[in-house]
Design an enzyme around this catalytic site. Structure first.
Site, PDB file in Angstrom:
ATOM      1  N   ARG A  30      -2.161 -10.629   7.213  1.00 38.10           N
ATOM      2  CA  ARG A  30      -0.988 -10.565   7.550  1.00 38.10           C
ATOM      3  C   ARG A  30       0.168 -10.171   6.442  1.00 38.10           C
ATOM      4  O   ARG A  30      -0.114 -10.120   5.196  1.00 38.10           O
ATOM      5  CB  ARG A  30      -0.451 -12.363   8.124  1.00 38.10           C
ATOM      6  N   HIS A 101       1.899   2.081   6.091  1.00 39.61           N
ATOM      7  CA  HIS A 101       1.429   0.912   7.365  1.00 39.61           C
ATOM      8  C   HIS A 101       2.369   0.181   7.790  1.00 39.61           C
ATOM      9  O   HIS A 101       3.921   1.496   8.290  1.00 39.61           O
ATOM     10  CB  HIS A 101       1.191   0.220   6.100  1.00 39.61           C
ATOM     11  N   HIS A 103       3.476  -1.791  10.934  1.00 45.96           N
ATOM     12  CA  HIS A 103       3.743  -2.753  11.344  1.00 45.96           C
ATOM     13  C   HIS A 103       3.672  -3.507  12.432  1.00 45.96           C
ATOM     14  O   HIS A 103       3.796  -2.564  13.195  1.00 45.96           O
ATOM     15  CB  HIS A 103       5.046  -3.422  10.813  1.00 45.96           C
TER      16      HIS A 103
END
Length: 116
Positions: A30, A101, A103
């Site tokens: 998260r 990364h 999202h």
């Protein structure tokens, strides 16, 4: 050699994070500054600083990022209504941590992407 980031420490469990998925290729957790009710980051376990650094050898991990996003979207209850996947690249693209990364954002209508 690329400089290690906070994400490397999360992968190795050296710092706490709310990890929701981890396997041999990717880790998902998260976001600590969520922009939507569901805001997860999915990262490869190998350090790839930006999209510009992706090589053919990374294809399996990058593909796994997408299949894990699909799995997590379903588990988080956002798959049916919809969600957004974003990868930022370098400073003009909004990248803040130089470990590629993905999202995953969802849980509310996200609307159009505003550029500017």
């Amino acid at each position: 050699m690329a400089e290690e980031t906070i994400f490397s420490k999360i992968i190795r469990k050296e710092i706490d994070a709310d990890v929701v998925y981890q396997d041999d290729l990717v880790t998902a957790f998260r976001d600590i500054n969520p922009r939507a009710p569901v805001h997860l980051l999915i990262i490869p376990n190998v350090l790839i600083p930006t999209v510009n650094d992706v090589e053919a050898e990374h294809e399996l991990a990058l593909g796994r990022m997408i299949t894990v996003a699909k799995k997590l979207a379903k588990e988080e209850g956002v798959a049916e209504d919809g969600y957004r996947l974003i990868i930022n690249c370098n400073s003009h693209g909004g990248q803040e941590v130089y470990h590629i990364h993905l999202h995953l954002l969802g849980g509310k209508p996200l609307g159009p992407i505003h550029i500017g």
